[in-house]
Design a protein around this motif. Sequence first.
Motif, short mmCIF file in Angstrom:
data_model
loop_
_atom_site.label_atom_id
_atom_site.label_comp_id
_atom_site.label_asym_id
_atom_site.label_seq_id
_atom_site.Cartn_x
_atom_site.Cartn_y
_atom_site.Cartn_z
N GLY A 709 -48.08 38.10 66.97
CA GLY A 709 -47.11 38.19 65.88
C GLY A 709 -45.80 38.86 66.23
O GLY A 709 -44.85 38.81 65.45
N THR A 710 -45.72 39.51 67.39
CA THR A 710 -44.48 40.16 67.82
C THR A 710 -44.06 39.57 69.16
O THR A 710 -44.90 39.26 70.00
N TYR A 711 -42.76 39.42 69.36
CA TYR A 711 -42.24 38.80 70.58
C TYR A 711 -41.82 39.91 71.54
O TYR A 711 -40.84 40.61 71.31
N ALA A 712 -42.57 40.06 72.63
CA ALA A 712 -42.40 41.20 73.51
C ALA A 712 -41.15 41.08 74.38
O ALA A 712 -40.65 39.99 74.66
N ASP A 713 -40.66 42.25 74.80
CA ASP A 713 -39.56 42.37 75.77
C ASP A 713 -38.28 41.68 75.31
O ASP A 713 -37.54 41.14 76.13
N THR A 714 -38.04 41.71 73.99
CA THR A 714 -36.88 41.02 73.44
C THR A 714 -36.22 41.88 72.37
O THR A 714 -36.58 41.81 71.18
N PRO A 715 -35.25 42.72 72.73
CA PRO A 715 -34.53 43.47 71.70
C PRO A 715 -33.72 42.52 70.82
O PRO A 715 -33.13 41.56 71.31
N ARG A 716 -33.69 42.81 69.53
CA ARG A 716 -32.98 41.93 68.61
C ARG A 716 -31.47 42.00 68.84
O ARG A 716 -30.77 40.98 68.75
N TRP A 717 -30.96 43.17 69.11
CA TRP A 717 -29.52 43.34 69.36
C TRP A 717 -29.32 44.12 70.64
O TRP A 717 -30.05 45.07 70.94
N SER A 718 -28.31 43.75 71.41
CA SER A 718 -27.88 44.53 72.55
C SER A 718 -26.40 44.26 72.77
O SER A 718 -25.86 43.25 72.32
N GLY A 719 -25.74 45.17 73.47
CA GLY A 719 -24.32 44.98 73.71
C GLY A 719 -23.71 46.13 74.46
O GLY A 719 -24.37 47.13 74.75
N SER A 720 -22.44 45.98 74.78
CA SER A 720 -21.75 47.01 75.54
C SER A 720 -20.27 47.00 75.20
O SER A 720 -19.73 45.98 74.75
N VAL A 721 -19.61 48.12 75.44
CA VAL A 721 -18.16 48.22 75.37
C VAL A 721 -17.71 48.98 76.61
O VAL A 721 -18.45 49.84 77.13
N TYR A 722 -16.53 48.65 77.10
CA TYR A 722 -16.06 49.34 78.30
C TYR A 722 -14.54 49.42 78.29
O TYR A 722 -13.85 48.68 77.58
N GLY A 723 -14.04 50.30 79.11
CA GLY A 723 -12.60 50.43 79.33
C GLY A 723 -12.35 50.84 80.77
O GLY A 723 -13.11 51.64 81.34
N ALA A 724 -11.32 50.26 81.39
CA ALA A 724 -10.99 50.58 82.78
C ALA A 724 -9.49 50.78 82.90
O ALA A 724 -8.69 49.94 82.46
N VAL A 725 -9.10 51.91 83.49
CA VAL A 725 -7.69 52.27 83.67
C VAL A 725 -7.41 52.41 85.16
O VAL A 725 -8.17 53.07 85.89
N THR A 726 -6.33 51.79 85.62
CA THR A 726 -5.91 51.91 87.02
C THR A 726 -4.42 52.26 87.05
O THR A 726 -3.61 51.54 86.46
N VAL A 727 -4.08 53.36 87.72
CA VAL A 727 -2.68 53.79 87.81
C VAL A 727 -2.34 54.10 89.26
O VAL A 727 -3.14 54.66 90.00
N GLY A 728 -1.14 53.68 89.66
CA GLY A 728 -0.67 53.99 91.00
C GLY A 728 -0.11 55.39 91.08
O GLY A 728 0.54 55.87 90.14
N LEU A 729 -0.36 56.06 92.20
CA LEU A 729 0.14 57.41 92.41
C LEU A 729 1.45 57.36 93.18
O LEU A 729 1.67 56.45 94.00
N PRO A 730 2.33 58.31 92.96
CA PRO A 730 3.64 58.30 93.65
C PRO A 730 3.50 58.62 95.13
O PRO A 730 2.47 59.13 95.59
N ASN A 731 4.56 58.31 95.88
CA ASN A 731 4.66 58.66 97.30
C ASN A 731 3.52 58.09 98.13
O ASN A 731 3.00 58.75 99.04
N ASP A 732 3.08 56.88 97.80
CA ASP A 732 2.03 56.19 98.56
C ASP A 732 0.74 57.00 98.67
O ASP A 732 0.04 56.96 99.69
#
Length: 828
Positions: A709-732
Amino acid sequence: MFKFHGINQTASCRARMRKRVLICTAAVVGIASTSARAQEDPAKAAPVRDTGEIVVTARRVSESLSKVPVAVSALSSEQLAARVVLSDSDLQKNFSGLIVRTAQTNNAVNFAIRGQSIDIYTGSQPGVLPYFNDVQISSFNSSGYYDLGNIQVLKGPQGTLFGRNATGGAVLFNSAKPTDKFEGFLTGRLGNYSRRQIQGAINVPIVDDKVLLRVAGDLERRDGYQYNVYKHVNEGAVDRESGRVSLTLRPTERLTNETVFQYSRARGTNVQIEAFSAYACGTPGVSSTVACLYSPSFLNQFPGGYAAYQALHPGSEAMPNGYIDQIAFQKVLGPWKVNTYAPSVHRGKDIVLTNSTAFELTDDVTIKNIFGFARTKTFDLYDGVNGGPFTLQSLDSSMASTAQPAYTGEYKGLSTKVRSISEELQVIGSIGSLSYIVGGYYSKERKSSSSPIAYLEIAPFGQYLGYPAGYQQSVQMNDFGTADISKALYGQLTQDFSSIGLEGLKLTGGFRYTWEKFSLTQGELATSRLYTNAAVNPSVIFETTSFSKPSWNVTVDYQVTHSLLVYFAQRGSWRAGGVNGQGPARYFYASEGGNRFKPETTYDFELGMKFKGDVGMIPVRANLALYNQIVKDVQRVIYATAPAAFAVGGVSSLLALTVNIPKARVRGFEFDLALNPTNWLEIGGTLVHTDAEFLNGKTTLFGQEAIYGTYADTPRWSGSVYGAVTVGLPNDLGALSLRGDLYAQTGQWFSSQGTTVAPDTYLPSYKLVNARLEWKDIVGSPMSWALFVKNLTNQGYYTGGNALVPFGTNGAVPGEPRMYGFEATVRF
C-alpha cells in the motif's frame, strides 16, 4: 517548506499540485513568449550570454542538452567540481529526481528515478541502470568519481537504444577523454574525520592527433562518522584507491579507437544499520517475534530466565524490558551513534574495461562498436538488523554456538562476485532529412553470492526452540550463482520535416526486441534446498527461464523558436523476470511457494518543454517535464517464514521471495530553472513532484493475501535552490567564487507494506545546506584553493532502510553528518 501530511493525497494537496504545475508551465511559456517577441526584431534582441550548455549522449549521439527531446539532467566536469560531487551520496543533491538509496549499509547503494528502483534480495535487475562510457555495469564504485567528463541522468523508461532494458532511467558516467595537449591537474583535500584525498590526471599526446594518452587516479582515506557505543569504535571508515588509463588512437581521419581501463580497490568498514522501530509483543496485525522472544516474560519460562540470558549478553543488563528497550536506546543515541557488537568489514575490487571503435564509412554513415568487460568482488560484514546486545542476525555462521565471540580474522561474511561482458554494434547515419541508428546488443553477466546467516540467537536456551544440538540459533547458508544472457536488435529513425516547410518539427520512432535467458544454480550448502520439488535432494540445483518482449519510443518534438523546444514522448520498456536465489528451490512463482517471478512491464506518456535564451537582458535556462507512467507486475521483495507444509524434515528458514504486484501508477513533474541576472551571479533551483501509488497492490503468498500500500523510496516532493557568485580580484590576484545550495525533500517509506504489516517505516523529511568558497588562479598562477562544507547545519537524516517483517523490527541507514575540508588544485 516540504511538509508531508499523510499517505493519500487530499483534495487540497491535489489543488496545490495543480497550482505548482501551472506555475511551472506558465513560467516556461512566459519565457518563450518573451524570447519570441525579442526574436521578431533581431535589432532589439539582447545578446545571449553563455549559460553553461553541455553536450549529452542521451540518444547515443552527441546533442545539445537544451535541444534533445528527452528528460535528462547533466553536469560537466567543472560543474561537478563546483558542487563537490565526490561519491554516490552527492548525486541526489545535484540531479533533480534522482534518489540514492541504501537498505542495509552505506556501501550497498541503488538508484531510484520516478519511483523505479530495486528491492534488496529480489534477484531483479535494477530499475535504474548505471553506465560507464556507454557500457552497462553492475555498480559504479565510489572510487570512480574523479576526472570525469560529465555525468548524465536519463529519466523514464529506457531500452530502445541503451544496452539493457530499464523501467526508471539510466545514470551515465563518462570519463574525461585524452586531448591533443600536454596537460593535467593535481588536487589534494584535507577535512574532518581525518579525511585525506589526492586526485589527479596527466594527459600526454604521444603522437599529435594520432595517439593520445591520459592517466588518472584517486586515493582517499577517512575515518568513520558513526560511533559504536558497544565496541567504542567508529564505523564507516573509507580506505580506497583507483587508477584509470585512457588511450585514443586515430590511425586515419575516419577511424577512432578509444580504450579505457579502470581498477579500483576499497577497504574500510560499513556504516551499520540502526534500530528504527519494532512492534511490541502482541501488537495486532503485525509480527512481533523479536519483541516477544527477547523479553523477560518469555525467557523467564526457562531455567534461570532473563537473568541467565543477560549474563551471556553484555549490554542487555541495561535493558530490563528486553529488545523493545533497544529501540528507545537508539533514539536517544541519534543518527550517528549505534549500539551493536557485530563486526563491520568492507572489501571490494572492481575492474572495468571499455573499448569504442568508430569508423566513418562515408560522410553520412558511421559504424560503431562498443565492447565492455567488468568484474566486481566484494566481501562484507555488518549487522543486517541491529539487535544491539540481542543477536537477531549475523552474517557469520561461526557465531551460532557461542554468544558474541572475539574476532579471529576467520569470519565468513557476505561474499559476492559479478563478471560481465558485452558487445554492441551500431550503424549511425542519415539519408537526407532522415537520420537513423540501428544495432545489435549482446551481454552475459554471471553473479555468485555466498552468505552464512545465523539468526535469533537465544543462548543458553537454544534447545527449547528446537535448534540442532550444540547451536544456540538458527543457521542457513545462501550459496548460489546466476547467469543472465541478454540479446537485442534495435532501430530508431528521426525524420526532420523542415524540408517540406514544417520548420523545426521532427518525428522519432524507435523499436527494440530483447531476448533474456536467466539461470540459477544453488550450491550444495544452501539450506534453501530444503524446499525442493524434487523427490531426492541433489547436491546442486539448476533452474532456468527465458523471456522476450519489445521496447519502443515515439517522440514528436517541435523547435518553436531558437530558444524553445517542446516535445511529447510515449515509451514502453520492461525488466526481465527470473529466479530468486534467496527463495526456496521450487520452480513455481512466489504465490505458489516458489522462487520464480515474472517480467515487469511499463509504459509512459511525457510532455516536456526546454528553454535556453534571453528574457530581456537575462540569460535563462528552464526545463519542464510532466509524465504519467503505468507499471505492471511490479517486482517487490517479501520476507516470510515458510509454513510447515512447505518445509522438509521440519526445518523452516527465513525466506526472501520476489512477488509481482499487479499494477502501479507514477505521475508527476520535474522543473529546473537557472538564470544569470549579471555576469557575476547565477541563481536557480529545481522542484520535483512524484505521486506514486499501487492501483492494485494485492498478491498472494503461500495461499495468503499480502497487500502493498505504500510506494517505497519515493519522496513526494524534493527540490533545491542555489546561488553562485564569481568576482574578479584586482591586480591579477585571481577570482573568488562562492556557491551555496539547499536541498530538501519530504519523508519517504522504506517498505512497500507500510499500511499493513510494516508500519513505522516512514523516514522523516530533511534539508541539507552545502557551500564552497574558491580562490581561482591565485596571483596569476595555475593554482586554486577552496573551502567546502556539506550538510552545514549537521542535519540528521536517513537514506533508506530495511523492514524485516517476520521479525517485527525495522532498521534505517543514516546519511552523512557535516563534512568540511580544504582543497588545493594545481593545473599544468
